[in-house]
Design a protein around this motif. Sequence first.
Motif, PDB file in Angstrom:
ATOM      1  N   ILE A 198       0.851  -1.209   0.000  1.00 25.97           N
ATOM      2  CA  ILE A 198       0.000   0.000   0.000  1.00 25.97           C
ATOM      3  C   ILE A 198       0.878   1.248   0.000  1.00 25.97           C
ATOM      4  N   ASP A 199       1.888   1.238   0.871  1.00 27.24           N
ATOM      5  CA  ASP A 199       2.782   2.409   0.985  1.00 27.24           C
ATOM      6  C   ASP A 199       3.493   2.684  -0.336  1.00 27.24           C
ATOM      7  N   LYS A 200       3.922   1.585  -0.981  1.00 26.66           N
ATOM      8  CA  LYS A 200       4.648   1.716  -2.251  1.00 26.66           C
ATOM      9  C   LYS A 200       3.728   2.341  -3.318  1.00 26.66           C
ATOM     10  N   ALA A 201       2.501   1.831  -3.404  1.00 24.99           N
ATOM     11  CA  ALA A 201       1.560   2.343  -4.414  1.00 24.99           C
ATOM     12  C   ALA A 201       1.110   3.771  -4.077  1.00 24.99           C
ATOM     13  N   ASN A 202       0.945   4.057  -2.779  1.00 27.96           N
ATOM     14  CA  ASN A 202       0.508   5.397  -2.352  1.00 27.96           C
ATOM     15  C   ASN A 202       1.459   6.500  -2.813  1.00 27.96           C
ATOM     16  N   SER A 203       2.731   6.157  -2.953  1.00 27.31           N
ATOM     17  CA  SER A 203       3.742   7.164  -3.302  1.00 27.31           C
ATOM     18  C   SER A 203       3.483   7.788  -4.681  1.00 27.31           C
ATOM     19  N   HIS A 204       2.603   7.153  -5.476  1.00 25.24           N
ATOM     20  CA  HIS A 204       2.297   7.671  -6.816  1.00 25.24           C
ATOM     21  C   HIS A 204       1.122   8.655  -6.796  1.00 25.24           C
ATOM     22  N   PHE A 205       0.533   8.874  -5.630  1.00 26.96           N
ATOM     23  CA  PHE A 205      -0.677   9.699  -5.572  1.00 26.96           C
ATOM     24  C   PHE A 205      -0.541  10.847  -4.579  1.00 26.96           C
ATOM     25  N   GLY A 206      -1.391  11.862  -4.770  1.00 30.10           N
ATOM     26  CA  GLY A 206      -1.413  13.010  -3.861  1.00 30.10           C
ATOM     27  C   GLY A 206      -1.879  12.583  -2.482  1.00 30.10           C
ATOM     28  N   SER A 207      -1.554  13.348  -1.459  1.00 30.87           N
ATOM     29  CA  SER A 207      -1.873  12.949  -0.076  1.00 30.87           C
ATOM     30  C   SER A 207      -3.376  12.713   0.129  1.00 30.87           C
ATOM     31  N   TRP A 208      -4.232  13.509  -0.563  1.00 34.11           N
ATOM     32  CA  TRP A 208      -5.684  13.368  -0.392  1.00 34.11           C
ATOM     33  C   TRP A 208      -6.240  12.102  -1.063  1.00 34.11           C
ATOM     34  N   GLU A 209      -5.430  11.484  -1.972  1.00 35.02           N
ATOM     35  CA  GLU A 209      -5.883  10.284  -2.684  1.00 35.02           C
ATOM     36  C   GLU A 209      -5.357   9.002  -2.053  1.00 35.02           C
ATOM     37  N   GLN A 210      -4.395   9.133  -1.153  1.00 29.93           N
ATOM     38  CA  GLN A 210      -3.717   7.945  -0.639  1.00 29.93           C
ATOM     39  C   GLN A 210      -4.610   7.098   0.269  1.00 29.93           C
ATOM     40  N   ILE A 211      -4.422   5.776   0.178  1.00 29.54           N
ATOM     41  CA  ILE A 211      -5.200   4.839   0.993  1.00 29.54           C
ATOM     42  C   ILE A 211      -4.619   4.848   2.407  1.00 29.54           C
ATOM     43  N   LYS A 212      -5.413   5.336   3.345  1.00 31.80           N
ATOM     44  CA  LYS A 212      -4.922   5.456   4.726  1.00 31.80           C
ATOM     45  C   LYS A 212      -5.190   4.194   5.555  1.00 31.80           C
ATOM     46  N   LYS A 213      -6.281   3.481   5.209  1.00 30.54           N
ATOM     47  CA  LYS A 213      -6.605   2.243   5.935  1.00 30.54           C
ATOM     48  C   LYS A 213      -7.160   1.218   4.952  1.00 30.54           C
ATOM     49  N   PHE A 214      -7.052  -0.054   5.298  1.00 32.99           N
ATOM     50  CA  PHE A 214      -7.632  -1.082   4.427  1.00 32.99           C
ATOM     51  C   PHE A 214      -8.166  -2.227   5.266  1.00 32.99           C
ATOM     52  N   GLU A 215      -9.090  -2.968   4.700  1.00 32.54           N
ATOM     53  CA  GLU A 215      -9.595  -4.200   5.314  1.00 32.54           C
ATOM     54  C   GLU A 215      -9.601  -5.281   4.243  1.00 32.54           C
ATOM     55  N   ILE A 216      -9.272  -6.508   4.650  1.00 27.69           N
ATOM     56  CA  ILE A 216      -9.262  -7.632   3.718  1.00 27.69           C
ATOM     57  C   ILE A 216     -10.587  -8.385   3.829  1.00 27.69           C
ATOM     58  N   THR A 217     -11.221  -8.630   2.694  1.00 28.87           N
ATOM     59  CA  THR A 217     -12.507  -9.343   2.722  1.00 28.87           C
ATOM     60  C   THR A 217     -12.252 -10.843   2.815  1.00 28.87           C
ATOM     61  N   PRO A 218     -13.133 -11.564   3.519  1.00 31.76           N
ATOM     62  CA  PRO A 218     -12.877 -12.993   3.764  1.00 31.76           C
ATOM     63  C   PRO A 218     -13.177 -13.901   2.575  1.00 31.76           C
ATOM     64  N   ASP A 219     -13.973 -13.421   1.600  1.00 28.07           N
ATOM     65  CA  ASP A 219     -14.339 -14.305   0.489  1.00 28.07           C
ATOM     66  C   ASP A 219     -13.851 -13.761  -0.856  1.00 28.07           C
ATOM     67  N   ILE A 220     -13.975 -14.607  -1.863  1.00 23.88           N
ATOM     68  CA  ILE A 220     -13.514 -14.248  -3.209  1.00 23.88           C
ATOM     69  C   ILE A 220     -14.624 -13.470  -3.933  1.00 23.88           C
ATOM     70  N   TRP A 221     -14.257 -12.378  -4.559  1.00 27.77           N
ATOM     71  CA  TRP A 221     -15.237 -11.581  -5.307  1.00 27.77           C
ATOM     72  C   TRP A 221     -15.495 -12.264  -6.644  1.00 27.77           C
ATOM     73  N   SER A 222     -16.755 -12.498  -6.945  1.00 28.37           N
ATOM     74  CA  SER A 222     -17.068 -13.220  -8.184  1.00 28.37           C
ATOM     75  C   SER A 222     -18.329 -12.676  -8.832  1.00 28.37           C
ATOM     76  N   ILE A 223     -18.540 -13.105 -10.079  1.00 28.81           N
ATOM     77  CA  ILE A 223     -19.758 -12.726 -10.818  1.00 28.81           C
ATOM     78  C   ILE A 223     -20.949 -13.402 -10.142  1.00 28.81           C
ATOM     79  N   GLU A 224     -20.765 -14.713  -9.840  1.00 28.74           N
ATOM     80  CA  GLU A 224     -21.854 -15.508  -9.261  1.00 28.74           C
ATOM     81  C   GLU A 224     -22.331 -14.946  -7.930  1.00 28.74           C
ATOM     82  N   ALA A 225     -21.393 -14.479  -7.098  1.00 27.04           N
ATOM     83  CA  ALA A 225     -21.767 -13.967  -5.774  1.00 27.04           C
ATOM     84  C   ALA A 225     -22.236 -12.511  -5.834  1.00 27.04           C
ATOM     85  N   GLY A 226     -22.161 -11.916  -7.031  1.00 23.07           N
ATOM     86  CA  GLY A 226     -22.710 -10.566  -7.196  1.00 23.07           C
ATOM     87  C   GLY A 226     -21.741  -9.414  -7.010  1.00 23.07           C
ATOM     88  N   HIS A 227     -20.446  -9.723  -6.717  1.00 22.91           N
ATOM     89  CA  HIS A 227     -19.467  -8.638  -6.533  1.00 22.91           C
ATOM     90  C   HIS A 227     -19.122  -7.956  -7.857  1.00 22.91           C
TER      91      HIS A 227
END
Length: 587
Positions: free
Chosen positions: A532-561
């Motif tokens: 995240i820190d590495k990717a954030n360096s390419h963006f302005g401070s207001w665009e940077q991802i400050k927090k994240f959460e990992i989802t427990p399941d796989i995102w798929s067409i079937e599940a509607g994601h």
Amino acid sequence: MITRIFDFPQYQLETYNLQKAFTTKYDGVWKSISTKDFVEQANAISRGLIRLGIKPNDKIAVISSSNRTEWNILDIGILQTGAQNVPIYPTIASEDYEYIINHSESIYCFVSDIEVLEKLNSIKNNTKLKNIYTFDAVLNENHWTDVLKLGEDISNQNEVDTRKEAVKPSDLATLIYTSGTTGKPKGVMLSHNNLVSNVLDSEKRVPFDYGKSKALSFLPVCHVFERMILYLYMYCGVEVYFAESIDKMSDNLKEVCPTVMTAVPRLYEKVYDKIVAKGTNLTGIKKALFFWALNLGLKFEPYGKNGWWYELQLKIARKLIFSKWQEGLGGKLELMVSGSAALQTRLTRVFAAAGLPIMEGYGLTETSPVISVNDMRNGGFRVSTVGKIINNVEVKIAEDGEILVKGPNVMLGYYKDTEKTAEVMTGDYFHTGDIGEFDADGFLKITDRKKEMFKTSGGKYVAPALIENHFKQSRFIEQIMVIGEGEKMPAALIQLNLEFVKDWAKIHKVSFKGTGDLISNPQLLERIQDEIDKANSHFGSWEQIKKFEITPDIWSIEAGHLTPTMKLKRKVIKEKYANLIEKIYRP
């Protein structure tokens, strides 16, 4: 002269008369059909449908979980009667089947297999369907060849010819229901001229060896991009092979050895990740050479812009490393086309460096679809753009940056919805909902989706798609959605690339009991934070991802994601993970 969609096969018959116009694998064996047989079977379908009582402007739904020869025969057969083909994505929910069949007033439906049939049968009684036919043989069900047999008697061919003559280029050809990231699907009305003009205007950008090229098709044909491309293949005398599935893509590439293929960015990302994973498993000098070539490829610029020393190194890299990439993709691939979503710049560079250029284009269902596309010839290729606008299409950028399009490819409107049609049209200009700009040489660059942009509570605008595409370059991240509308900062919901993460865990001796245990592992979370820190360096401070959460399941067409074209259904994802969003902003 080609003015209606069903003129394409006739033109192919007169110009190329291919022995292998379309090829599908049945029970492990590739079976081909010639252009002559294709035209004859399409005529038989038209005769059979007329005997079933099909009238001009009737609607026939088609739901197929794979691309196949039958779909194309049926498509032409339907259109020749003056009726309309309503393709439906197989992966959507059965209630969406019900909505589309009822909204379109479809009276017959053709389905590929028993899985789709069962889904359709669960809602059939709530529709006006007179009958259902299957492509696969299913016990006690009507088979699509029943309609072919009905059309064996050629005594009503003159009525087919009369119907064909009566079809005007401006007539409705198809209703394509947008998969829609929000709300009910909208029925996009496309005329014969919409699609025919788009084929003829796009053809000048695609370097085929007419009558000799070979294509592998697997992007769902209910998607307007692949459908238009199939008409383009017909027009250019390209042999079409239908891939069995995404899982069998690599086998099919080696069996067919195509010269061209089309895909969405997600597939190219997966191909790239697999290649890199193989490179990572190498050792010693082989591994060093692999990553030397890869890093060289990531710096690629077309037309020798990097100078003679770079070009010399590239020549060596192509001989030693990239030639193996080509072999893995069948050995004859000259061109790949990408559409539907933004392609990562690193993929554009590295595949072009490998001699496997991906020509990124841009378009929407409402524009039949192509608006612009890159072309390697005559300086028409520029990295990080979607190319130059095709002939006969006009684009202007509105004051707020939105891309507006005018041309023969712009839809007739949304079916039974004049209000929504009026919302997206200003005179003859269609509002794409995308933000973009032209560079000094007329190349179009997409910067974001207008309706996906949001404002933080600090009043700063954030363009999520741009950020997401950059973050997805991490091998740890399979999918990511940037959130933060009305909140003090942007954050992200992340679905990990579990295959890669499990390999990483083994190498780093991270023990875990199950996936749930792994995604909450402190060592892994720390590693993701580094990404995240590495990717954030390419963006302005207001665009940077400050927090994240990992989802427990796989995102798929079937599940509607995801939509059937692998776009994020943002509203659905937000609802599914409302608790994680709360955890981020109100811990």
